[in-house]
Design an enzyme around this catalytic site. Structure first.
Site, PDB file in Angstrom:
ATOM      1  N   SER A 200       4.439   2.569   7.968  1.00 16.04           N
ATOM      2  CA  SER A 200       3.801   1.603   7.258  1.00 16.04           C
ATOM      3  C   SER A 200       5.000   0.984   6.231  1.00 16.04           C
ATOM      4  CB  SER A 200       2.402   1.821   6.028  1.00 16.04           C
ATOM      5  OG  SER A 200       1.506   1.875   6.900  1.00 16.04           O
TER       6      SER A 200
ATOM      7  N   ASP B 228       0.789  -7.808   1.165  1.00 16.91           N
ATOM      8  CA  ASP B 228       0.574  -6.294   1.520  1.00 16.91           C
ATOM      9  C   ASP B 228       2.226  -6.444   1.935  1.00 16.91           C
ATOM     10  OD1 ASP B 228       0.511  -3.347   1.257  1.00 16.91           O
ATOM     11  OD2 ASP B 228      -0.171  -3.703   3.626  1.00 16.91           O
TER      12      ASP B 228
ATOM     13  N   HIS C 119       0.713  -1.074   0.066  1.00 17.00           N
ATOM     14  CA  HIS C 119       0.135   0.424  -0.034  1.00 17.00           C
ATOM     15  C   HIS C 119       0.889   1.346   0.295  1.00 17.00           C
ATOM     16  CE1 HIS C 119       0.310  -0.421   4.354  1.00 17.00           C
ATOM     17  NE2 HIS C 119       0.514   1.200   3.942  1.00 17.00           N
TER      18      HIS C 119
END
Length: 555
Positions: free
Chosen positions: A475, A375, A323
Site C-alpha cells: 500500500s 486515498d 490509509h
C-alpha cells in the site's frame, strides 16, 4: 516621420537642438528619419528596438513591432514598410491565432512581443504586464528590472515619471540609492540584494566595483554591482526553457536583482543504474533502479516494523496512500530512501533515513467511512534528502498531459514494494512487477460484489487476476509509467489503495484486481502542499493552488 512623434525619452537623448543623428558606423543622417521604418543607416542602427521602443505613434499610424511608426495604410498592403516587416505579419491569420512574434493575451488579442513586460499595459486584461507573465522574463543589458518583472531603460529610473507598471522605478529607496552611487552619501547607505540560499544550484558571487571588489560569500546580502553566476547542481535541471539561458544576474542600485533567480527542479523520473527476481510472483528490484521508492516504518512494541510504501517527489516530500498514515502520529513513523530491504536496522551505505515532520492527508479522504476514496497523502520529512544515484524523485505530470494516455486499458505500469509474497510472508527485499491497467467496467465485472463500492472516479484498476500483483505492505507504493514511448523518464500515476482479501484471512486475494488512486486528479492539491514546503519554486506551478488547505495534519 517628423521628430514630434518622439516621446520624452527620445527627445531628451536625441534632440537637444541637434538636427542630425549619427549612426554607429559614423554615417550622419537627418533626425526626422530615425524610426520611420526605413533603414537609413547602413548598419541599421536607426531602426532598432533600443532606440524606437519608447515612441508613441499617432492614431493614424501603425506601430512596428520594434517601435517605429509607419502609415496605417502600410498594414498588410503586400509591401513591407517596417524594417522588421512586422506590418506584413499575421495578415491572413485565423481569428484565434497569433504570430510567432506576438504574445496572446488572456483576453485573446495579440500584441507584439516587444510590448511584453515593457511597463505599459497593452492587453485589455493587463496580462502582458502580470507578475506571472513577467517574473521569469530576463531583461536586456543596460536596462532596469522592475519589481513586478518588466524591463525599462536605465535612464527612465527616477526621472519623475513611473515607467514600471508597479512604480518601482520611482521608489524612494531606488532614487536614494542612485544618489549614493554617485558619491552623495556614504557607501554604507547603499541597499543590498538578498543572499542566494537555494540548495539546488551552485553559485559564484563577485563584486565588480567599490572597495569590496572581488569574490564574496553568496549566502549573505550583496552590494550593488555584484554579479552572480550560477547553474543547477547535479540531479537538477532548469525549471523551464526560459530558464535554460538564465546563467547570471546583477545586483541593482535599489537592492533588487536585475532578473529572476535561476529556478531548478529535480531531474525526476530517471535512474542511473540498470534494473535486479513484489510483490507476489515478482522479480527482485536491483538497487538504484527505482530511486524514488520510500519505505515507511512504524514503531510497534519498541521495534521499527515495515509498514507501507511511498514515492519521493522532492527533497522533503513523499506521496503515499491516505490509509497508510490515517490517524498515525508522525513521531511513530520513519521513512527510508535508497534502502532495498525491510529491516530498518540493517546497515545500507546508500540508505537515507528520515524522521517525519508532518503528515498531510487529502481533505476528501475519510478512510473506511468514505470507501477509501481520495486515498492519497503527503509526508513532509524533518530534513531534506540528498539526491544521488540511489535517491532521486519520480515525476508528477503537473499539466495532466499524460493522465488519459497512461490510464488507457492495457497500458503497462511498473511498481515495486516489500509486501507479502507468494509465501504469505513479508519480503525481506524490494521486488518489482508490471501491471496492466484495466477499465472500470471490466474491473466491476470481475470484483466481488461488496468490493465494487471502492471503484470510483478517483481510482482505477490494474492487475492480472492470475496470482501476480501487489499485496499487504505494498500500500502507498507508486505505479509509474514511462513519460512517452521509449522514454526513460518515469511519471507517477497511481498509488496502491485497496484490494479484496481472501475469505477468512486478512491477506490479499490476487485472483482479483487492485484499486489504485489516480494521482493526476490531485496535482492541484499536491502543488498547493508543495508551495508550503518549497515556496521559492512551486508558487508558479499553479497560482490557483489556493486550493482547500483545510487539511488533516498531524504535527
Amino acid at each position: 516621420m517628423s521628430y514630434f512623434y518622439l516621446d520624452p525619452w527620445i527627445s531628451r537623448h536625441l534632440c537637444q537642438e541637434i538636427p542630425e543623428f549619427i549612426c554607429m558606423d559614423g554615417t550622419v543622417m537627418k533626425l526626422k528619419d530615425v524610426c520611420n521604418g526605413k533603414l537609413d543607416c547602413a548598419d541599421g542602427t536607426d531602426e532598432i528596438k533600443d532606440l524606437c521602443y519608447h515612441i508613441i505613434c499617432p492614431k493614424n499610424m501603425y506601430r512596428c513591432h520594434y517601435g517605429a511608426c509607419v502609415p496605417t495604410s502600410a498594414r498588410c498592403n503586400g509591401t513591407p514598410e517596417c524594417a522588421d516587416k512586422s506590418d506584413e505579419s499575421q495578415c491572413g491569420r485565423t481569428k484565434n491565432s497569433c504570430d510567432m512574434k506576438e504574445f496572446r493575451c488572456l483576453s485573446n488579442e495579440c500584441i507584439p512581443l516587444e510590448l511584453l513586460c515593457d511597463g505599459k499595459t497593452d492587453c485589455k486584461d493587463g496580462s502582458d504586464e502580470s507578475k506571472n507573465t513577467c517574473e521569469e522574463l530576463p531583461c536586456p543589458p543596460h536596462s532596469y528590472h522592475c519589481r513586478h518583472g518588466g524591463c525599462i531603460h536605465f535612464d527612465s529610473r527616477c526621472d519623475g515619471v513611473p515607467d514600471c507598471i508597479d512604480g518601482s522605478d520611482e521608489s524612494e529607496a531606488l532614487c536614494r540609492s542612485l544618489k549614493c552611487s554617485t558619491g552623495s552619501c556614504p557607501i554604507d547607505g547603499q541597499l543590498k540584494c538578498p543572499p542566494i540560499l537555494s540548495n539546488r544550484m551552485s553559485a559564484v558571487c563577485q563584486v565588480k566595483e567599490g572597495p569590496k571588489k572581488g569574490l564574496i560569500a553568496c549566502n549573505k546580502p550583496m552590494p550593488p554591482s555584484t554579479i552572480v553566476r550560477y547553474e543547477c547542481k547535479q540531479y537538477y535541471i532548469p525549471s523551464s526553457k526560459l530558464q535554460q539561458n538564465n546563467t547570471q544576474m546583477i545586483c541593482q542600485a535599489d537592492g533588487t536583482w536585475n532578473r529572476d533567480m535561476l529556478k531548478c527542479d529535480p531531474d525526476c523520473g530517471k535512474t542511473d543504474l540498470p534494473a535486479i527476481p513484489l510483490i507476489v510472483h515478482g522479480q527482485i528490484a536491483e538497487q538504484g533502479r527505482w530511486p524514488w521508492y520510500a519505505a515507511l516504518f512504524t514503531l510497534e512494541d519498541g521495534k521499527w516494523i515495515f509498514w507501507c510504501g511511498g514515492s519521493l517527489i522532492s527533497e522533503l516530500v513523499i506521496v503515499t496512500a491516505g490509509h497508510c498514515v490515517w490517524k498515525v502520529p508522525p513521531d511513530t513513523m520513519k521513512v527510508a530512501l535508497g534502502k532495498y530491504n525491510s529491516d530498518l536496522n540493517t546497515n545500507n551505505e546508500n540508505a537515507q533515513i528520515r524522521e517525519i515532520k508532518k503528515i498531510i492527508i487529502q481533505p476528501s479522504y475519510q478512510d473506511q467511512i468514505g470507501n477509501y476514496g481520495s486515498d492519497i497523502a503527503v509526508i513532509i520529512l524533518s530534513s531534506p534528502v540528498k539526491f544521488d544515484s540511489h535517491v532521486r524523485p519520480v515525476c508528477i505530470d503537473w499539466n495532466l498531459h499524460d493522465i488519459s494516455a497512461h490510464l488507457k486499458e492495457y497500458s503497462m505500469g511498473h511498481i515495486v514494494g516489500m509486501g507479502l509474497t507468494e509465501d504469505e510472508t513479508f519480503s525481506g527485499i524490494l521486488r518489482k512487477t508490471k501491471l496492466p491497467v484495466v477499465s472500470n467496467e471490466e474491473c466491476m465485472r470481475h470484483q466481488k460484489r461488496d468490493f465494487r463500492k471502492y471503484i470510483t472516479y478517483t481510482a482505477f484498476c490494474a492487475g492480472w487476476r492470475n496470482g501476480t500483483g501487489v499485496c499487504n505492505g505494498d500500500s502507498g507504493g507508486g505505479l509509474v509509467f514511462p513519460k512517452s514511448t521509449n522514454d526513460k523518464v518515469w511519471v507517477l500515476q497511481g498509488i496502491v489503495s485497496v484490494s479484496p482479501r481472501k475469505t477468512g484471512t486478512s491477506h490479499c486475494d490476487l485472483n482479483f484486481l487492485t484499486v489504485f488512486t489516480k494521482v493526476g486528479l490531485y496535482v492541484n492539491w499536491l502543488s498547493a502542499v508543495l508551495n508550503t514546503v518549497h515556496p521559492e519554486r512551486f508558487k508558479s506551478l499553479n497560482d490557483n493552488a489556493a486550493i482547500s488547505m483545510s487539511i488533516f495534519e498531524y504535527n
